[in-house]
Design a protein around this motif. Sequence first.
Motif, PDB file in Angstrom:
ATOM      1  N   VAL A 133       0.841  -1.197   0.000  1.00 21.51           N
ATOM      2  CA  VAL A 133       0.000   0.000   0.000  1.00 21.51           C
ATOM      3  C   VAL A 133       0.876   1.246   0.000  1.00 21.51           C
ATOM      4  CG1 VAL A 133      -1.972   1.154   1.065  1.00 21.51           C
ATOM      5  CG2 VAL A 133      -1.691  -1.308   1.365  1.00 21.51           C
ATOM      6  N   LEU A 134       1.953   1.211   0.782  1.00 19.21           N
ATOM      7  CA  LEU A 134       2.858   2.358   0.832  1.00 19.21           C
ATOM      8  C   LEU A 134       3.532   2.581  -0.528  1.00 19.21           C
ATOM      9  CD1 LEU A 134       4.354   1.687   4.383  1.00 19.21           C
ATOM     10  CD2 LEU A 134       2.889   3.621   3.735  1.00 19.21           C
ATOM     11  N   ARG A 135       3.907   1.482  -1.169  1.00 21.27           N
ATOM     12  CA  ARG A 135       4.489   1.596  -2.518  1.00 21.27           C
ATOM     13  C   ARG A 135       3.498   2.277  -3.455  1.00 21.27           C
ATOM     14  NH1 ARG A 135       6.016  -4.120  -2.586  1.00 21.27           N
ATOM     15  NH2 ARG A 135       8.162  -4.172  -1.876  1.00 21.27           N
ATOM     16  N   TYR A 136       2.253   1.852  -3.340  1.00 19.00           N
ATOM     17  CA  TYR A 136       1.226   2.409  -4.219  1.00 19.00           C
ATOM     18  C   TYR A 136       1.065   3.912  -3.981  1.00 19.00           C
ATOM     19  CZ  TYR A 136      -3.325   3.725  -6.006  1.00 19.00           C
ATOM     20  OH  TYR A 136      -4.324   4.391  -6.656  1.00 19.00           O
ATOM     21  N   VAL A 137       0.899   4.288  -2.744  1.00 22.02           N
ATOM     22  CA  VAL A 137       0.612   5.700  -2.473  1.00 22.02           C
ATOM     23  C   VAL A 137       1.841   6.565  -2.766  1.00 22.02           C
ATOM     24  CG1 VAL A 137       1.068   5.722   0.033  1.00 22.02           C
ATOM     25  CG2 VAL A 137      -0.661   7.242  -0.923  1.00 22.02           C
ATOM     26  N   CYS A 138       3.027   6.002  -2.593  1.00 22.30           N
ATOM     27  CA  CYS A 138       4.249   6.731  -2.966  1.00 22.30           C
ATOM     28  C   CYS A 138       4.339   6.869  -4.481  1.00 22.30           C
ATOM     29  CB  CYS A 138       5.496   6.020  -2.435  1.00 22.30           C
ATOM     30  SG  CYS A 138       5.711   6.228  -0.663  1.00 22.30           S
ATOM     31  N   ASP A 139       3.875   5.862  -5.192  1.00 21.34           N
ATOM     32  CA  ASP A 139       3.909   5.925  -6.654  1.00 21.34           C
ATOM     33  C   ASP A 139       2.938   6.993  -7.159  1.00 21.34           C
ATOM     34  OD1 ASP A 139       4.492   5.090  -9.332  1.00 21.34           O
ATOM     35  OD2 ASP A 139       2.538   4.099  -9.335  1.00 21.34           O
ATOM     36  N   VAL A 140       1.719   6.974  -6.631  1.00 21.41           N
ATOM     37  CA  VAL A 140       0.738   7.991  -7.030  1.00 21.41           C
ATOM     38  C   VAL A 140       1.290   9.393  -6.731  1.00 21.41           C
ATOM     39  CG1 VAL A 140      -1.531   8.968  -6.491  1.00 21.41           C
ATOM     40  CG2 VAL A 140      -1.271   6.485  -6.720  1.00 21.41           C
ATOM     41  N   TYR A 193      -6.298   4.877   1.797  1.00 23.67           N
ATOM     42  CA  TYR A 193      -6.796   3.925   2.811  1.00 23.67           C
ATOM     43  C   TYR A 193      -5.979   4.050   4.098  1.00 23.67           C
ATOM     44  CZ  TYR A 193      -9.199  -0.469   4.154  1.00 23.67           C
ATOM     45  OH  TYR A 193      -9.979  -1.427   4.752  1.00 23.67           O
ATOM     46  N   CYS A 194      -5.759   5.316   4.488  1.00 17.98           N
ATOM     47  CA  CYS A 194      -5.040   5.615   5.734  1.00 17.98           C
ATOM     48  C   CYS A 194      -3.580   5.163   5.719  1.00 17.98           C
ATOM     49  CB  CYS A 194      -5.747   5.069   6.964  1.00 17.98           C
ATOM     50  SG  CYS A 194      -7.366   5.782   7.252  1.00 17.98           S
ATOM     51  N   TYR A 195      -2.991   4.977   4.581  1.00 16.44           N
ATOM     52  CA  TYR A 195      -1.539   4.787   4.481  1.00 16.44           C
ATOM     53  C   TYR A 195      -0.967   6.011   3.770  1.00 16.44           C
ATOM     54  CZ  TYR A 195      -1.463   0.251   6.651  1.00 16.44           C
ATOM     55  OH  TYR A 195      -1.553  -0.744   7.578  1.00 16.44           O
ATOM     56  N   THR A 196       0.148   6.514   4.300  1.00 10.58           N
ATOM     57  CA  THR A 196       0.614   7.848   3.927  1.00 10.58           C
ATOM     58  C   THR A 196       1.845   7.825   3.021  1.00 10.58           C
ATOM     59  OG1 THR A 196       2.069   7.964   5.853  1.00 10.58           O
ATOM     60  CG2 THR A 196      -0.173   8.760   6.148  1.00 10.58           C
ATOM     61  N   SER A 197       2.136   8.979   2.466  1.00  8.49           N
ATOM     62  CA  SER A 197       3.403   9.189   1.766  1.00  8.49           C
ATOM     63  C   SER A 197       3.857  10.593   2.119  1.00  8.49           C
ATOM     64  CB  SER A 197       3.214   9.047   0.258  1.00  8.49           C
ATOM     65  OG  SER A 197       2.329  10.034  -0.209  1.00  8.49           O
ATOM     66  N   ASP A 198       5.113  10.890   1.876  1.00  7.92           N
ATOM     67  CA  ASP A 198       5.684  12.161   2.340  1.00  7.92           C
ATOM     68  C   ASP A 198       6.911  12.466   1.493  1.00  7.92           C
ATOM     69  OD1 ASP A 198       6.579  14.335   3.727  1.00  7.92           O
ATOM     70  OD2 ASP A 198       6.842  13.319   5.646  1.00  7.92           O
ATOM     71  N   ILE A 199       6.699  13.201   0.422  1.00  7.64           N
ATOM     72  CA  ILE A 199       7.763  13.416  -0.561  1.00  7.64           C
ATOM     73  C   ILE A 199       8.001  14.916  -0.737  1.00  7.64           C
ATOM     74  CG2 ILE A 199       8.453  13.047  -2.978  1.00  7.64           C
ATOM     75  CD1 ILE A 199       6.402  10.682  -2.998  1.00  7.64           C
ATOM     76  N   THR A 200       9.266  15.319  -0.741  1.00  4.34           N
ATOM     77  CA  THR A 200       9.589  16.712  -1.040  1.00  4.34           C
ATOM     78  C   THR A 200      10.460  16.796  -2.277  1.00  4.34           C
ATOM     79  OG1 THR A 200       9.598  17.169   1.332  1.00  4.34           O
ATOM     80  CG2 THR A 200      10.470  18.884  -0.110  1.00  4.34           C
ATOM     81  N   CYS A 201      10.038  17.656  -3.207  1.00  7.95           N
ATOM     82  CA  CYS A 201      10.851  17.964  -4.385  1.00  7.95           C
ATOM     83  C   CYS A 201      11.192  19.452  -4.341  1.00  7.95           C
ATOM     84  CB  CYS A 201      10.067  17.671  -5.665  1.00  7.95           C
ATOM     85  SG  CYS A 201       9.671  15.930  -5.871  1.00  7.95           S
ATOM     86  N   SER A 202      12.428  19.767  -4.690  1.00  5.81           N
ATOM     87  CA  SER A 202      12.865  21.168  -4.741  1.00  5.81           C
ATOM     88  C   SER A 202      13.449  21.435  -6.114  1.00  5.81           C
ATOM     89  CB  SER A 202      13.932  21.427  -3.666  1.00  5.81           C
ATOM     90  OG  SER A 202      13.447  21.077  -2.377  1.00  5.81           O
ATOM     91  N   TYR A 203      12.995  22.495  -6.729  1.00  9.31           N
ATOM     92  CA  TYR A 203      13.486  22.799  -8.092  1.00  9.31           C
ATOM     93  C   TYR A 203      13.198  24.249  -8.442  1.00  9.31           C
ATOM     94  CZ  TYR A 203       8.574  21.410  -8.591  1.00  9.31           C
ATOM     95  OH  TYR A 203       7.222  21.278  -8.408  1.00  9.31           O
ATOM     96  N   PRO A 204      13.983  24.812  -9.364  1.00  8.67           N
ATOM     97  CA  PRO A 204      13.725  26.200  -9.769  1.00  8.67           C
ATOM     98  C   PRO A 204      12.495  26.247 -10.676  1.00  8.67           C
ATOM     99  CG  PRO A 204      15.590  25.296 -10.988  1.00  8.67           C
ATOM    100  CD  PRO A 204      15.145  24.231 -10.045  1.00  8.67           C
ATOM    101  N   VAL A 205      11.628  27.212 -10.441  1.00  8.37           N
ATOM    102  CA  VAL A 205      10.402  27.290 -11.238  1.00  8.37           C
ATOM    103  C   VAL A 205      10.726  27.511 -12.713  1.00  8.37           C
ATOM    104  CG1 VAL A 205      10.074  29.786 -10.895  1.00  8.37           C
ATOM    105  CG2 VAL A 205       8.088  28.332 -11.338  1.00  8.37           C
TER     106      VAL A 205
END
Length: 563
Positions: free
Chosen positions: A259-266, A347-359
């Motif tokens: 589930v975590l793989r899925y939500v991280c992929d989305v 389904y109450c499983y989380t992801s937490d991703i940060t991307c940093s880039y110049p606009v």
Amino acid sequence: MLMLTRLSFLRPKLSFVNVAARAILVPFLHQFGKSSQVARLPKRFQIINVSVPLRFFSCSRPFNMAGGIRSPYYSMGEHTLAVPAALFALNRNRLVERLRNNSSVNKDSIVFLQGGNEETRYCSDVGPVFRQESYFHWTFGVTEPDCYGAIRVSDGASVLFVPRLPDEYAVWMGRIAPLESYRERYQVDEVYYVDEIVEKLKESQPSNLLTLNGVNSDSGKNCREATFEGISQFKVDNTLLHPEIAECRVIKTDLEVQVLRYVCDVSSRAHIEVMKRIRPGMKEYQGEAIFMQYCYYNGGCRHCSYTCICGSGNNGAVLHYGHAGAPNDKTIADGDICLFDMGGEYYCYTSDITCSYPVSGKFTEDQKIVYNAVLAANRAVLNACKPGVNWVDMHVLANRTMLSHMKAGGLLKGDIDDMMKANLGATFQPHGLGHFMGCDVHDVGGYLSGHPERPAIPGLKSLRTARSLKAGMVLTIEPGCYFIDHLLDKALADSKLSQFLVPERIQKFRGFGGVRIEDDVLITETGTELLNTVPRTVEEIEAVMAEGKSLKIDVPPAYAGKK
Ligand SMILES: [Mn+2]
């Protein structure tokens, strides 16, 4: 049918339970085939066949052997992941196993949990979308509010108590589901109404009820301890459950990882969508909106894991930007770095991703120095993580790597060891390296007793755990480098720190904001599995953003109504 034998959970000693069969489901649930037979369950909860090699069966449950074990599942549509109810049966089984191995736990105890409640906004009748309480979700996977759940420690038999809904519910909210449908959907052994709790528990004669009481080390708040009218008629122990269930949540099963793989992929795909569509002149919240729309529309994620942080320019240095007082509402200027920290939830499983880039889609030389310093820190940690490695050491490794690159880039001077001794890292990265992630984005179990305590020094004291890594843990790796005026002024005024700063270079970076590179990783037996897939190197980011330049972006026209 899924469960051909009704269990009598509430009659003591009758203990024919499918715990053993459930236990061996563990790692073999990868291939799902859909069945069309159970149409009367709500769509989200139809049945899937779960292929399990027969040799793993140790009991003669009447499962559908030809197609494997048939399990109901949660899904938001064909384009989303099907999550089998077996995930929660396995969680419950792991919990009772731990409790049985704890000599302080009486085998005639019953784990008793209370789910989240439906609430309305202030004094109004507006109901925000309900999101289940995380411990209850982890244990039962129940999406409805106002439920209770019980698990008998001796044999793992499970019972749900659901609210007895008034007739009007059928008028305003829809058909009232029969108890049997809860039993099938959630793969529990029995289901009763909440108003039957006392009666049914009495029939079971538990030695005591194990309720959840403990402090969440991230929020400092207490867990929700179950209570109901008549609980005083039972012996309650609220000390034993919390450490055991929290520890279970620290180590993810293969089913949870799926589930975590899925939500991280989305969420990764959503980040890429934002990267391609963001333009100078847009509002930060329009990046947030693209992300949320993508996750929900394409991934069935009705919630995000937390409030999106979409800082651009100087706002990138505001660690918890995006709150109601600073609602991602700055216009992104050409030349700004975007620091977008966003994660969908499924389904109450989380992801937490940060991307940093110049606009702009092109890094300047200065932006590259900072970005590559953070990326090097991220990758150093990613490569070093494996079972046995201590998380505090990883934080230190990230700091050291980042400082060396900043020195090479001409922002710092002096000896790296001396910088580390002076704790210069905390000036540029005041937060911890990362945290557990699961049903909560800052997942539980960081500082359970018996594990290392929270360190005291700046930077390290913000770590959400000081534990050593184990296979099955899921954590974020999120080093960052920020130019926060308050901390820069402090460092410049402190000779212990200022000796390492190159003031004229540092001065140039005021207003730069920050860079954070946050990945979600599973600790495996030998190292790590990266759960998200977003462009990370300067070249990868520039290539994706260049691709995005050909997209026609519809910008809302100026509001033409009366002002
Ligand atoms: Mn995070």
